[in-house]
Motif scaffolding. Structure first.
Motif, short mmCIF file in Angstrom:
data_model
loop_
_atom_site.label_atom_id
_atom_site.label_comp_id
_atom_site.label_asym_id
_atom_site.label_seq_id
_atom_site.Cartn_x
_atom_site.Cartn_y
_atom_site.Cartn_z
N THR A 100 12.03 12.65 3.01
CA THR A 100 10.78 12.14 2.81
C THR A 100 10.34 10.73 3.00
OG1 THR A 100 11.00 11.81 0.30
CG2 THR A 100 10.55 14.02 0.98
N LEU A 101 11.29 9.75 3.08
CA LEU A 101 11.34 8.56 3.45
C LEU A 101 10.13 8.04 4.41
CD1 LEU A 101 11.93 5.80 2.11
CD2 LEU A 101 13.75 5.58 3.48
N PRO A 102 10.11 8.56 5.62
CA PRO A 102 9.45 8.10 6.72
C PRO A 102 7.96 8.49 6.34
CG PRO A 102 11.33 9.21 7.57
CD PRO A 102 11.35 9.28 6.02
N ALA A 103 7.59 9.54 5.72
CA ALA A 103 6.08 10.01 5.36
C ALA A 103 5.75 9.11 4.32
CB ALA A 103 6.24 11.50 4.87
N VAL A 104 6.63 8.56 3.18
CA VAL A 104 6.30 7.78 1.93
C VAL A 104 5.94 6.37 2.75
CG1 VAL A 104 6.93 6.85 -0.06
CG2 VAL A 104 7.79 9.26 0.42
N ILE A 105 6.61 5.89 3.76
CA ILE A 105 6.36 4.58 4.08
C ILE A 105 5.18 4.60 4.78
CG2 ILE A 105 7.20 3.02 5.66
CD1 ILE A 105 9.93 3.68 4.71
N ALA A 106 5.24 5.72 5.70
CA ALA A 106 3.86 5.76 6.65
C ALA A 106 2.40 5.74 5.69
CB ALA A 106 3.75 6.93 7.39
N ALA A 107 2.64 6.41 4.52
CA ALA A 107 1.39 6.55 3.70
C ALA A 107 1.29 5.21 3.19
CB ALA A 107 1.67 7.61 2.61
N GLY A 108 2.34 4.64 2.68
CA GLY A 108 2.25 3.31 2.02
C GLY A 108 1.50 2.20 3.03
N SER A 109 2.09 2.34 4.27
CA SER A 109 1.46 1.31 5.50
C SER A 109 0.04 1.34 5.70
CB SER A 109 2.27 1.54 6.73
OG SER A 109 3.68 1.46 6.71
N ALA A 110 -0.44 2.79 5.43
CA ALA A 110 -1.81 2.79 5.76
C ALA A 110 -2.74 2.42 4.49
CB ALA A 110 -2.12 4.31 6.13
N LEU A 111 -2.33 3.09 3.20
CA LEU A 111 -3.11 2.64 1.96
C LEU A 111 -2.89 1.24 1.48
CD1 LEU A 111 -2.08 6.23 0.29
CD2 LEU A 111 -4.16 5.54 1.59
N TRP A 112 -1.62 0.78 1.49
CA TRP A 112 -1.28 -0.37 0.93
C TRP A 112 -1.64 -1.84 1.84
CZ3 TRP A 112 3.78 -3.11 -0.68
CH2 TRP A 112 3.57 -4.31 -1.51
N LEU A 113 -0.86 -1.68 3.02
CA LEU A 113 -0.83 -2.60 3.95
C LEU A 113 -1.96 -2.55 4.88
CD1 LEU A 113 2.93 -3.28 4.97
CD2 LEU A 113 1.68 -4.31 3.13
N ARG A 114 -2.67 -1.48 4.89
CA ARG A 114 -4.07 -1.29 5.65
C ARG A 114 -3.80 -1.21 7.24
NH1 ARG A 114 -7.05 0.98 1.79
NH2 ARG A 114 -7.28 -0.64 0.01
N GLU A 115 -2.52 -0.73 7.60
CA GLU A 115 -2.22 -0.75 8.98
C GLU A 115 -2.95 0.52 9.44
OE1 GLU A 115 1.80 -0.69 9.73
OE2 GLU A 115 2.25 -3.03 9.17
N THR A 116 -3.39 0.52 10.70
CA THR A 116 -4.15 1.85 11.29
C THR A 116 -2.89 2.42 11.89
OG1 THR A 116 -6.14 0.60 11.31
CG2 THR A 116 -5.95 2.58 12.79
N LEU A 117 -2.74 3.63 11.64
CA LEU A 117 -1.57 4.51 12.11
C LEU A 117 -2.32 5.62 12.96
CD1 LEU A 117 0.87 5.06 9.15
CD2 LEU A 117 0.75 3.24 10.86
N PRO A 118 -1.83 5.75 14.36
CA PRO A 118 -2.47 6.72 15.14
C PRO A 118 -1.91 8.05 14.82
CG PRO A 118 -0.88 5.61 16.13
CD PRO A 118 -0.85 4.78 15.08
N PRO A 119 -2.60 9.13 15.37
CA PRO A 119 -1.87 10.45 14.83
C PRO A 119 -0.65 10.68 15.13
CG PRO A 119 -4.62 10.52 15.48
CD PRO A 119 -4.10 9.16 15.87
N ARG A 120 -0.40 9.91 16.33
CA ARG A 120 0.89 10.28 16.80
C ARG A 120 2.09 9.95 15.85
NH1 ARG A 120 3.00 7.22 22.51
NH2 ARG A 120 2.64 5.50 21.08
N GLN A 121 1.79 8.80 15.18
CA GLN A 121 2.89 8.33 14.25
C GLN A 121 2.92 9.09 13.13
OE1 GLN A 121 2.68 4.33 13.34
NE2 GLN A 121 2.22 3.50 15.29
#
Length: 300
Positions: A100-121
């Motif tokens: 589950t680590l990649p999904a948790v980090i991806a969610a954190g990147s979008a919600l906390w660091l405000r990084e825009t993640l494309p659907p592909r990521q």
């Protein structure tokens, strides 16, 4: 960017290999002593290295607080929860939770660091989770026993590792890599000291060459080499993409468990590795427009 990807992948593969090493150490030493000695050994290596290569650099203010927070979640929380969890579950089942680590980090990147993640990521993160599930389900289907409590502790470790990744991204490039690693390990040692003192009598187990050797390997790879590789990779790669490479953590953990701990390798394991490699390819393959403007700036 290829060098950054290699650094991120190598760091996570080493962390994954250390899951099996940690499981062996947890059977011989108290958890607090494993973590405390690991951090102290890392400090002994990192301090002269930082002085020689980076000079007398001392982080200030926000950077120091960030490093202390990294020590809290990335060392104390991650190691304590993982080592306790591995006492109650198998390495392969722990890999299922670590998936589950990649999904948790991806969610954190979008919600906390405000990084825009494309659907592909986002799709790559989901694919990585499915990959690791396939790798580890083979072990659980074969009757390898785990436990709900053990798996819950491993998931708590996942949250700690995700927090470390996101915090490290915040100061990447602001503090020299080796100096940042030293301060994080120093904070970790100080935080662990009160828990180590009551179990000092357990140090007699270090008289065994195998236990001492595993501890030295665990310290120098997990607390020194992995940190240096991860910091260097984060200087170029966005945290969202870096999170995809954490798929190598449970993949390597499962592989080492099969090879060195004698657990069975099944077709589902092979399927999982294929899916994991597809996940990394999906996340890092250049788009139609080629390299982004952000990446161009980083490469200059």
């Amino acid at each position: 960017m290829l060098l950054a990807y290699f650094q991120l992948g190598s760091a996570m593969a080493l962390v994954g290999a250390n899951v099996a090493v940690a499981k062996l150490l947890a059977d011989a030493l108290p958890i607090a002593m494993i973590a405390g000695l690991r951090c102290a050994l890392a400090c002994a290596v990192l301090w002269p290295l930082a002085r020689t290569l980076e000079g007398k650099v001392r982080p200030q203010g926000a950077a120091l607080r960030n490093l202390a927070a990294q020590a809290l979640v990335g060392t104390l929380l991650y190691n304590a929860a993982l080592l306790m969890g591995l006492r109650h579950t198998t390495a392969l089942e722990a890999g299922l939770v670590l998936a589950t680590l990649p999904a948790v980090i991806a969610a954190g990147s979008a919600l906390w660091l405000r990084e825009t993640l494309p659907p592909r990521q986002w799709a790559a993160a989901a694919l990585a989770a499915l990959a690791m599930a396939a790798i580890t389900l083979a072990g659980t289907a074969a009757g390898a026993g785990g436990s709900l409590a053990g798996n819950a502790l491993v998931f708590l470790a996942v949250c700690g590792e995700a927090g470390y990744v996101l915090l490290a991204k915040r100061i990447a490039g602001r503090v020299p890599v080796i100096t940042a690693s030293f301060w994080m390990q120093l904070f970790s040692t100080l935080m662990l000291l009160p828990f180590c003192l009551p179990v000092l009598n357990s140090a007699a187990a270090l008289g065994s060459p195998s236990v001492a050797g595993l501890l030295v390997f665990h310290s120098l790879t997990a607390s020194v080499l992995c940190l240096l590789l991860w910091y260097q990779g984060l200087r170029r790669a966005p945290a969202g993409i870096a999170g995809i490479f954490t798929a190598l953590l449970p993949a390597t953990a499962a592989l080492v468990a099969v090879v060195f701990l004698g657990e069975y390798f099944r077709p589902l394991h092979a399927l999982g590795f294929v899916l994991m490699l597809s996940s990394i390819g999906l996340a890092t393959w250049p788009g139609r427009k080629g390299i982004s403007e952000t990446e161009k700036q980083l490469l200059r």
